[in-house]
Write an enzyme that holds these catalytic residues in place. Structure first.
Site, PDB file in Angstrom:
ATOM      1  N   ASN A 142      27.630  18.308  21.706  1.00 16.64           N
ATOM      2  CA  ASN A 142      27.851  19.684  21.258  1.00 16.64           C
ATOM      3  C   ASN A 142      29.247  20.153  21.643  1.00 16.64           C
ATOM      4  OD1 ASN A 142      26.484  22.200  20.151  1.00 16.64           O
ATOM      5  ND2 ASN A 142      27.380  22.967  22.052  1.00 16.64           N
ATOM      6  N   GLU A 143      29.970  20.638  20.664  1.00 16.72           N
ATOM      7  CA  GLU A 143      31.308  21.211  20.895  1.00 16.72           C
ATOM      8  C   GLU A 143      32.115  20.399  21.901  1.00 16.72           C
ATOM      9  OE1 GLU A 143      31.190  25.455  21.539  1.00 16.72           O
ATOM     10  OE2 GLU A 143      31.036  25.765  19.394  1.00 16.72           O
ATOM     11  N   CYS A 149      38.780  15.362  32.179  1.00 10.32           N
ATOM     12  CA  CYS A 149      38.093  15.190  33.466  1.00 10.32           C
ATOM     13  C   CYS A 149      39.020  14.429  34.428  1.00 10.32           C
ATOM     14  CB  CYS A 149      36.803  14.411  33.225  1.00 10.32           C
ATOM     15  SG  CYS A 149      35.938  13.933  34.712  1.00 10.32           S
ATOM     16  N   GLU A 302      27.482  25.798  13.255  1.00 13.57           N
ATOM     17  CA  GLU A 302      27.123  27.084  13.863  1.00 13.57           C
ATOM     18  C   GLU A 302      27.913  28.150  13.125  1.00 13.57           C
ATOM     19  OE1 GLU A 302      27.470  27.307  18.121  1.00 13.57           O
ATOM     20  OE2 GLU A 302      26.472  25.378  18.392  1.00 13.57           O
TER      21      GLU A 302
HETATM   22  C1  GLA Z   1      28.973  27.616  21.008  1.00 13.73           C
HETATM   23  C2  GLA Z   1      27.884  26.644  21.402  1.00 13.73           C
HETATM   24  C3  GLA Z   1      26.525  27.227  21.315  1.00 13.73           C
HETATM   25  C4  GLA Z   1      26.514  28.627  21.815  1.00 13.73           C
HETATM   26  C5  GLA Z   1      27.487  29.449  21.053  1.00 13.73           C
HETATM   27  C6  GLA Z   1      27.444  30.908  21.502  1.00 13.73           C
HETATM   28  O1  GLA Z   1      29.340  27.568  19.716  1.00 13.73           O
HETATM   29  O2  GLA Z   1      27.925  25.439  20.703  1.00 13.73           O
HETATM   30  O3  GLA Z   1      25.656  26.413  22.074  1.00 13.73           O
HETATM   31  O4  GLA Z   1      26.831  28.659  23.155  1.00 13.73           O
HETATM   32  O5  GLA Z   1      28.770  28.962  21.289  1.00 13.73           O
HETATM   33  O6  GLA Z   1      28.092  31.737  20.678  1.00 13.73           O
HETATM   34 ZN    ZN Z   2      35.567  11.759  34.462  1.00 12.00          ZN
END
Ligand code: GLA
Ligand code: ZN
Length: 654
Positions: A142-143, A149, A302
């Site tokens: 995700n994102e 790191c 999203e």
């Molecule tokens: C991001 C994340 C989601 C959520 C939204 C909130 O886009 O991927 O999990 O946290 O922000 O706006």
């Molecule tokens: Zn690392």
């Protein structure tokens, strides 16, 4: 048909709600439900003990209501047992210390131990779900961000990456010019990741910084590809993607999506809309940039569904029309799937004030109604997904430029995105489709190629642009182009813009990094424009002068030039101007290249066209909070705030 999606977290809600939720979503017009991106602790509650029963049930409920699933791998957030039993899986910050547990996204994507566990959960999921008809697509993690790191695994990996690239420390020292400030290394162990945020980034060697960013981008792409390979092993036809965003640690999006099937993006457009502010047309730019990642239509995983509220104090309520308007704007720029975030605001966890479509009270509301309207409008255009955007104009975007200009600012008030945006904004204001394109893109088929700040220079690109102009195209190059070699060191012994000098028919005699100050330029054919940020003082070498400075010691000196090159033209823009400058310049260029323009669009209205086998659709979007009325093709068009009107092939309104 364009697909509509919805983020849903069955693990947050009592099972008794699932059926009703699915039925409400299906009735709304949702096609795909996006699941599971944070659900690792439910799928593997203890090391090696997997529980997919709940996910099977949730998928069954969704499928029973005629919807499909976008299934996410949960590697964004490991379960607590993973971090505590295997602390080497935790991400370290710029302070050189492990991140606090109990948040999210704090896993090291490079750690071999993390990769082993991540690989195993993805393998388990792929074995169980890949190829099943309920699964529309897979989202990886995700994102994701570029890997910054600083943990021991990442130090090691960075050293290995540099060793492979340079072979010897001597070669690295030479490439980096590390003799400055005694930065030479005598063994690979002396290489550190980027630490110490308080002296970042101005005190670091720019050549080190660029390689560090390139390493982070590679590390991310490599992490993605491993997950992708596991899924594809089980279902070669699976559609695999990941939800990108414009984050602090920007990746190289072209590398990020190279192994994936479709580009995807999380679309949270601005909620406050000053008529002439920075946000004007900003979202349109983001969407056009995302379309460049795979050079084709993309997905929104999203999409704004309610007021934000997690990372900062709560954001404002979306204005009436915003949710529908912004979702249609994404489609107008090439989205073939728009998935809203999220079905319902959660009652617990850090993001409890981040508003989904439904509030905690679970009642139908105006946001839900707007999404319903969005679905109805798409249903009225069932062939729309068989169209795409076609552009006469390309604008080059380079991840290297992004990296280096962020880490080494040229002057106050000079930013890479501003340079790109100024040209893009002008195209939007003139109703002209624009393709953002990677620097390696083929230029055939375009009439105009915009090259804002090609700072880390590629001589091969200069040669390709020369051929393009010679063949009748128009090229626009700006200040701070041709400055650096591929290691991010300044090019020695050649006048700027070095590799572009012949094409542009001018040289930079001197420059003035004016920061927030303002100067003015006068165009030879009329018009005076304010400029800021940076002034190149140009000496034409065959080019005509397009505009001259009017103040300071360089009054009368060329600021913008225009050079006949073969059958085409090359412009050089030496300063950073106000909006009106780009409009005036591009209007001249587009007219000369026979590119149709709409000159009566009010500021904040954008017009894009999708066309193809599915027909031709012209999108008129009012991205402001004020009504707008303007003439198009002999008729007046009125748009309410945030309203999208769509015109079909025969001029009918859809
Ligand atoms: C991001 C994340 C989601 C959520 C939204 C909130 O886009 O991927 O999990 O946290 O922000 O706006
Ligand atoms: Zn690392």
């Amino acid at each position: 048909m364009i697909q509509v999606g919805m983020a849903y977290y069955p693990e947050h809600w009592d099972r008794s709600l699932w059926e009703k939720d699915a039925s409400r979503m299906a009735k709304l017009g949702v096609h795909a439900v996006r699941l599971a991106e944070f659900a690792w602790s439910r799928m593997e509650p203890e090391e090696g003990r997997f529980d997919f029963g709940w996910l099977d049930d949730a998928i069954d409920v969704i499928a029973r209501h005629g919807m499909r699933v976008i299934l996410s791998t949960p590697t964004n957030s490991g379960p607590m047992w993973l971090y505590t039993d295997h602390p080497e899986t935790v991400q370290w910050g710029r302070d050189g210390r492990p991140t606090d547990l109990g948040i999210r996204g704090h896993r090291c994507i490079q750690s071999p131990v993390f990769r082993r566990y991540a690989g195993r959960i993805v393998e388990e999921m792929a074995q169980r779900y890949a190829g099943r008809p309920e699964i529309l697509a897979w989202q990886i993690d995700n994102e994701l961000e570029s890997n910054h790191c600083t943990c021991p695994s990442c130090r090691e990996a960075f050293r290995r990456w540099l060793r492979e690239k340079y072979g010897t420390v001597e070669a690295l020292n030479k490439a980096w010019g590390s003799e400055v400030w005694s930065g030479e290394i005598s063994s690979w162990e002396q290489i550190q990741p980027l630490l110490a945020p308080d002296c970042m980034p101005d005190w670091h060697n720019p050549a080190f910084m660029l390689d560090y960013e390139r390493f982070g981008a590679w590390s991310l792409a490599d992490f993605i590809q491993r997950q992708r390979d596991i899924i594809k092993d089980h279902d070669p036809d699976a559609i695999v993607t990941t939800n990108s965003w414009f984050c602090a640690n920007m990746p190289d999006f072209y590398q990020e999506f190279a192994s994936l099937d479709v580009a995807a993006y999380d679309n949270y457009p601005p909620m406050d809309l000053p008529e002439d502010g920075e946000t004007l047309y900003s979202n349109a730019f983001g969407l056009d940039l995302v379309r460049s990642f795979k050079r084709k239509n993309f997905w929104i995983l999203e999409q704004l569904g309610g007021a934000g509220g997690c990372w900062s104090p709560m954001g404002p309520a979306p204005w009436p029309g915003m949710i529908e308007g912004y979702a249609l704007q994404a489609v107008a720029h090439g989205a073939d799937l728009v998935s809203f975030f999220r079905w319902r605001s959660s009652c617990s966890g850090a993001e409890m004030l981040g508003h989904g479509v439904l509030d905690h009270d679970d009642r139908d509301n105006r946001r839900l109604a707007e999404i319903g309207r969005f679905c109805r409008r798409l249903e009225a255009m069932p062939e729309l997904d068989r169209t795409g955007l076609h552009s006469d104009v390309a604008m080059l975007y380079g991840p290297d430029q992004e990296f280096v200009l962020k880490n080494q600012r040229q002057s106050r008030n000079f930013a890479y995105w501003t340079q790109l945006r100024l040209f893009h904004d002008a195209c939007m204001g003139l109703g002209v489709n624009l393709d953002v394109a990677p620097e390696s893109a083929a230029l055939e088929g375009y009439k105009v190629v915009l090259v804002p700040t090609h700072y880390v220079t590629d001589p091969a690109l200069a040669a390709r642009l020369e051929a393009f102009a010679a063949g009748g195209g128009t090229v626009v190059v700006t200040n701070r182009s041709g400055v650096k070699d591929k290691h991010n060191n300044c090019i020695f012994g050649e006048a700027l813009p070095t590799v572009f000098r012949r094409l542009c028919g001018c040289r930079v005699e001197e420059y003035d990094a004016i920061g927030d100050d303002r100067r003015h330029i006068a165009a030879v054919n009329g018009g005076s424009f304010a400029v800021t940020g940076w002034c190149d003082l140009l000496e034409p070498e065959g080019a005509q002068v397009w505009a001259r400075y009017t103040e300071k010691f360089y009054a009368g000196t060329a600021a913008i030039t225009k050079n006949a090159f073969g059958a085409g033209w090359a412009y050089y823009v030496g300063a950073v101007g106000e909006r009106a400058l780009y409009r005036s310049l591009l209007l001249e260029i587009f007219r000369a290249q026979d590119i149709p323009v709409l000159t009566a669009l009010p500021q904040g209205v954008e017009v894009t066209t999708r066309s193809g086998e599915g027909g031709t659709y012209r999108f008129f979007f009012n991205d402001t909070l004020h009504g707008k009325t303007f003439p198009v093709d002999g008729q007046m068009v009125s748009l309410r705030p945030m309203e999208m009107k769509i015109q079909g092939e025969g001029g009918e309104w859809l």
